[in-house]
Scaffold this motif. Structure first.
Motif, PDB file in Angstrom:
ATOM      1  N   VAL A   8       1.068  -0.654   0.214  1.00  0.00           N
ATOM      2  CA  VAL A   8      -0.438   0.199  -0.097  1.00  0.00           C
ATOM      3  C   VAL A   8       0.935   1.171  -0.152  1.00  0.00           C
ATOM      4  O   VAL A   8       1.897   1.302   0.604  1.00  0.00           O
ATOM      5  N   VAL A  10       1.036   5.779  -0.563  1.00  0.00           N
ATOM      6  CA  VAL A  10       0.515   7.394  -0.620  1.00  0.00           C
ATOM      7  C   VAL A  10       1.567   7.614  -2.051  1.00  0.00           C
ATOM      8  O   VAL A  10       2.305   7.949  -1.837  1.00  0.00           O
ATOM      9  N   SER A  20       7.007   8.768  -3.976  1.00  0.00           N
ATOM     10  CA  SER A  20       5.997   7.758  -3.586  1.00  0.00           C
ATOM     11  C   SER A  20       6.246   7.484  -2.032  1.00  0.00           C
ATOM     12  O   SER A  20       7.639   7.015  -1.625  1.00  0.00           O
ATOM     13  N   MET A  23       2.895   2.856   2.762  1.00  0.00           N
ATOM     14  CA  MET A  23       1.775   2.809   4.324  1.00  0.00           C
ATOM     15  C   MET A  23       1.501   2.038   4.985  1.00  0.00           C
ATOM     16  O   MET A  23       1.694   1.070   4.303  1.00  0.00           O
ATOM     17  N   VAL A  25      -1.703  -0.044   6.361  1.00  0.00           N
ATOM     18  CA  VAL A  25      -2.889  -0.412   6.266  1.00  0.00           C
ATOM     19  C   VAL A  25      -3.011  -1.610   6.531  1.00  0.00           C
ATOM     20  O   VAL A  25      -2.374  -2.812   5.757  1.00  0.00           O
ATOM     21  N   ILE A 141      -8.155   1.511   5.227  1.00  0.00           N
ATOM     22  CA  ILE A 141      -7.367   2.264   5.625  1.00  0.00           C
ATOM     23  C   ILE A 141      -7.416   3.400   6.823  1.00  0.00           C
ATOM     24  O   ILE A 141      -8.484   3.681   7.250  1.00  0.00           O
ATOM     25  N   THR A 145      -3.576   6.037   9.529  1.00  0.00           N
ATOM     26  CA  THR A 145      -3.258   6.770   7.984  1.00  0.00           C
ATOM     27  C   THR A 145      -3.214   7.941   7.226  1.00  0.00           C
ATOM     28  O   THR A 145      -2.809   9.026   7.216  1.00  0.00           O
ATOM     29  N   TRP A 146      -5.008   7.817   7.602  1.00  0.00           N
ATOM     30  CA  TRP A 146      -5.528   9.037   6.517  1.00  0.00           C
ATOM     31  C   TRP A 146      -5.716   9.944   7.239  1.00  0.00           C
ATOM     32  O   TRP A 146      -6.250  11.534   7.139  1.00  0.00           O
ATOM     33  N   TYR A 158      -4.306   7.207  -2.478  1.00  0.00           N
ATOM     34  CA  TYR A 158      -3.978   6.235  -2.039  1.00  0.00           C
ATOM     35  C   TYR A 158      -4.064   5.353  -2.715  1.00  0.00           C
ATOM     36  O   TYR A 158      -5.256   4.943  -3.470  1.00  0.00           O
ATOM     37  N   LEU A 160      -4.266   1.056  -3.786  1.00  0.00           N
ATOM     38  CA  LEU A 160      -3.926   0.442  -2.561  1.00  0.00           C
ATOM     39  C   LEU A 160      -4.134  -0.791  -3.712  1.00  0.00           C
ATOM     40  O   LEU A 160      -5.485  -1.490  -4.044  1.00  0.00           O
ATOM     41  N   ASP A 173      -7.483   2.485  -6.266  1.00  0.00           N
ATOM     42  CA  ASP A 173      -7.137   4.048  -6.063  1.00  0.00           C
ATOM     43  C   ASP A 173      -8.014   5.282  -5.606  1.00  0.00           C
ATOM     44  O   ASP A 173      -9.292   5.324  -6.484  1.00  0.00           O
ATOM     45  N   ARG A 175      -8.748   8.694  -3.285  1.00  0.00           N
ATOM     46  CA  ARG A 175      -8.906  10.291  -3.198  1.00  0.00           C
ATOM     47  C   ARG A 175      -9.448  10.369  -1.371  1.00  0.00           C
ATOM     48  O   ARG A 175     -11.182  10.250  -1.465  1.00  0.00           O
TER      49      ARG A 175
END
Length: 242
Positions: A8, A10, A20, A23, A25, A141, A145-146, A158, A160, A173, A175
């Motif tokens: 994963v 971001v 990039s 992250m 998750v 997520i 993280t977010w 993000y 994923l 993907d 947002r």
């Protein structure tokens, strides 16, 4: 059923240094098939100023941009749709028929929730008519993280799932963006309404103090002198000679 171990990431916004970054998750247990039970909760509308009733909550929206899904149907491609859940709210995209590389570009509004405890779950399914919908993608997520205690980027993208350059990648993907919680107005989602801009009125003290000179009447010129009349010419008479 394809088995994959996605990473994963971001993706940084254009112009953001660092590129990039990986992250962590938390993944929910994976199942081969799950019934798509869509319980659509009515989102709590935000106030006119973009904030929820509670100052500790944010109004969350998730944009599903694109996905790459495995083929789940026999004789045709999958009919995918994606479902996003957080804070007791659930919303979903439309179904794109016969498309293993769907570009959704759909904004899903959820509602007012506590960002410190709300996990965003993203599920993509293959819609079936006679059987239960097949689960294609199962991602999460976490708030660490977010949201990250309010330090995360509002509107971050993000990725994923598998890397883009993997063989037959499976990913989605999204947002994540929100209103409230101290979010900057520049980072907030566009509401679609532009307020008219009023031109400022100058303060009277800013006006020049010098007055415009007043025009006076033109002076009256005296009449021109009369032209001299021609005097008669006197011819002297000749005196008689004595």
């Amino acid at each position: 059923w394809p088995v994959y171990t996605p990473s994963v990431k971001v993706r940084a916004s254009p112009g953001t240094p660092g590129g990039s970054r990986a992250m962590h998750v938390r993944r929910r247990p994976r199942g081969a098939m799950l019934a798509a039970v869509a319980v659509i909760a009515a989102p709590q509308l935000a106030a006119a100023d973009g904030a929820c009733e509670s100052p500790s909550e944010v109004f969350l929206s998730v944009e599903v941009i694109e996905a790459r899904v495995p083929n789940s149907d026999i004789g045709s491609r999958s009919d995918p749709y994606c479902e996003v859940s957080a804070g007791g709210y659930t919303n979903r995209t439309v179904t794109l028929d016969n498309d293993n590389q769907p570009d959704f570009d759909e904004m899903l509004e959820l509602g007012c929730l506590d960002p410190t405890t709300s996990t965003i779950a993203v599920h993509c399914y293959d819609e079936d008519v006679l059987t239960s919908d097949d689960l294609l993608i199962d991602e999460e997520i976490g708030p660490e993280t977010w949201w990250a205690d309010g330090t995360a980027e509002n509107g971050a993208l993000y990725h994923l799932g598998d890397d883009y350059d993997a063989d037959d990648p499976i990913y989605v993907d999204v947002r994540v963006q929100w209103l409230g919680g101290g979010a900057d107005e520049d980072d907030a989602p566009f509401s679609g309404t532009l307020a008219p801009t009023e031109m400022p009125t100058p303060h009277p003290s800013a006006l020049p103090t010098s007055s415009v000179p007043t025009l006076t009447a033109a002076p009256t010129l005296p009449p021109p002198p009369p032209e001299p009349s021609s005097a008669p010419t006197v011819v002297p008479s000749s005196a008689p000679t004595v």
